[in-house]
Design an enzyme around this catalytic site. Structure first.
Site, PDB file in Angstrom:
ATOM      1  N   ARG A  17      -9.753 -14.231  24.968  1.00  0.00           N
ATOM      2  CA  ARG A  17      -9.943 -12.919  24.330  1.00  0.00           C
ATOM      3  C   ARG A  17      -8.611 -12.337  23.870  1.00  0.00           C
ATOM      4  O   ARG A  17      -8.514 -11.750  22.792  1.00  0.00           O
ATOM      5  CB  ARG A  17     -10.612 -11.949  25.302  1.00  0.00           C
ATOM      6  CG  ARG A  17     -12.083 -12.215  25.542  1.00  0.00           C
ATOM      7  CD  ARG A  17     -12.665 -11.157  26.451  1.00  0.00           C
ATOM      8  NE  ARG A  17     -12.291 -11.325  27.842  1.00  0.00           N
ATOM      9  CZ  ARG A  17     -12.019 -10.328  28.678  1.00  0.00           C
ATOM     10  NH1 ARG A  17     -12.021  -9.082  28.259  1.00  0.00           N
ATOM     11  NH2 ARG A  17     -11.719 -10.576  29.935  1.00  0.00           N
ATOM     12  N   LEU A  51     -16.220 -17.428  33.917  1.00  0.00           N
ATOM     13  CA  LEU A  51     -16.510 -17.258  32.497  1.00  0.00           C
ATOM     14  C   LEU A  51     -17.035 -15.843  32.276  1.00  0.00           C
ATOM     15  O   LEU A  51     -17.833 -15.348  33.078  1.00  0.00           O
ATOM     16  CB  LEU A  51     -17.569 -18.255  32.024  1.00  0.00           C
ATOM     17  CG  LEU A  51     -17.131 -19.674  31.674  1.00  0.00           C
ATOM     18  CD1 LEU A  51     -18.359 -20.545  31.407  1.00  0.00           C
ATOM     19  CD2 LEU A  51     -16.211 -19.701  30.470  1.00  0.00           C
ATOM     20  N   ASP A  52     -16.596 -15.196  31.197  1.00  0.00           N
ATOM     21  CA  ASP A  52     -17.111 -13.872  30.872  1.00  0.00           C
ATOM     22  C   ASP A  52     -18.606 -13.944  30.593  1.00  0.00           C
ATOM     23  O   ASP A  52     -19.120 -14.989  30.181  1.00  0.00           O
ATOM     24  CB  ASP A  52     -16.405 -13.307  29.639  1.00  0.00           C
ATOM     25  CG  ASP A  52     -14.942 -12.979  29.907  1.00  0.00           C
ATOM     26  OD1 ASP A  52     -14.608 -12.676  31.068  1.00  0.00           O
ATOM     27  OD2 ASP A  52     -14.145 -13.025  28.951  1.00  0.00           O
ATOM     28  N   PRO A  53     -19.323 -12.825  30.771  1.00  0.00           N
ATOM     29  CA  PRO A  53     -20.768 -12.830  30.480  1.00  0.00           C
ATOM     30  C   PRO A  53     -21.103 -13.288  29.066  1.00  0.00           C
ATOM     31  O   PRO A  53     -22.100 -13.990  28.860  1.00  0.00           O
ATOM     32  CB  PRO A  53     -21.167 -11.367  30.701  1.00  0.00           C
ATOM     33  CG  PRO A  53     -20.186 -10.857  31.710  1.00  0.00           C
ATOM     34  CD  PRO A  53     -18.895 -11.554  31.379  1.00  0.00           C
TER      35      PRO A  53
END
Length: 286
Positions: A173, A37-39
């Protein structure tokens, strides 16, 4: 300690930050995850401990479900709100009918261009390494499947909320960025939360502060084995399987992973298809 932990990742941490913290909290170095998971993102991180780390490839391949927000008016180089603004549009007309029609058009897409700020490797370097040095690199589109995609809120304040279920390797995204491209309005992903990964749900996840070396995993390896297809093997194969022998079309022609059982219904091993035969991943019941 071994098993499958479901963690509610907080914003601001990388997936590796979570792994590093859990190694200390669980007092073991053998910790991995089944889908980063992205930050910026929050939500379900499936963490594998001990021999469960061998399940990583199987769990990575499962569908993921997210809830998020797409915001219009500007786009960024990372395709989310944490990036550098690269395009803006102060005035534009947009309504819910246009949004819903665009959502419908995305359901037929079968590939996407990943963001330059990602960990995909090209020529031995991660894409974000090229981006940070402002170097250009050719990026190929990657396959994806959008199983479900729906708007879950009214369009307000130049944003709308959505829920989406996608195949492995799909960048939400990129979907948020491409959504604006389709409408000729710059856009970005302003919020994201993963709610499901395959059969696992955020509803039963631990928070990081709740974990210590005595915490029981949400699921054991044996629990996972019970969810797979079942193959009953002859008695003579059991010691061979214990020694790591592979199975082939003489035993089964299944495509997916399966669990081998003895005739008295005792689990022996989890198998994964590997070329023309089947490779034992984890021994059970030893």
């Amino acid at each position: 300690m071994e098993g499958i932990f479901l963690i509610d990742k907080p914003a601001g941490m990388t997936s590796f930050d979570v792994i590093r913290k859990l190694r200390n909290q669980l007092n073991t170095k053998e910790v991995g995850h089944a889908g980063t998971l992205d930050p910026m993102a929050t939500g379900l991180l499936v963490v594998l401990v001990g021999k469960a780390t061998k399940l990583s490839d199987l769990l990575l391949s499962e569908t993921k479900t997210y809830q998020g927000t797409i915001t219009f008016g500007f786009s960024t180089d990372s395709y989310d709100r944490t990036g550098k603004v690269v395009d803006t549009l102060d005035t534009f007309d947009l309504n819910e009918t246009q949004i819903d029609e665009t959502i419908k058009s995305f359901l037929s897409r079968d590939s996407q261009l990943p963001p330059i700020y990602s960990a995909i490797k090209i020529q031995g370097k991660k894409l974000y390494e090229y981006a940070r040095k402002e170097q250009t690199v050719e990026i190929d589109e990657r396959p994806m499947v959008i199983h479900e995609f729906e708007r879950t809120s009214a369009y307000m304040n130049q944003s709308f909320n959505f829920e989406i279920r996608v195949s492995k390797g799909t960048y939400i995204r990129s979907i948020a960025h491409d959504f604006g491209v389709s409408l000729d309005i710059p856009s970005h992903l302003s919020a994201l939360r993963r709610t499901h990964s395959g059969r696992y749900s955020l509803s039963t996840a631990y928070r990081l502060g709740e974990i210590d070396e005595y915490t029981m995993p949400n699921f054991s390896v044996e629990d996972y084995a019970k969810t797979l297809d079942k193959l009953v093997v002859d008695d003579y194969l059991i010691p061979l399987i214990r020694n790591g022998v592979r199975l082939d079309e003489r035993q089964t022609t299944m495509d997916g992973p399966f669990t081998a059982y003895s005739k008295d219904n005792k689990p022996i091993a989890i198998f994964k298809k590997d070329g023309k035969n089947y490779k034992p991943l984890i021994q059970l019941g030893e």
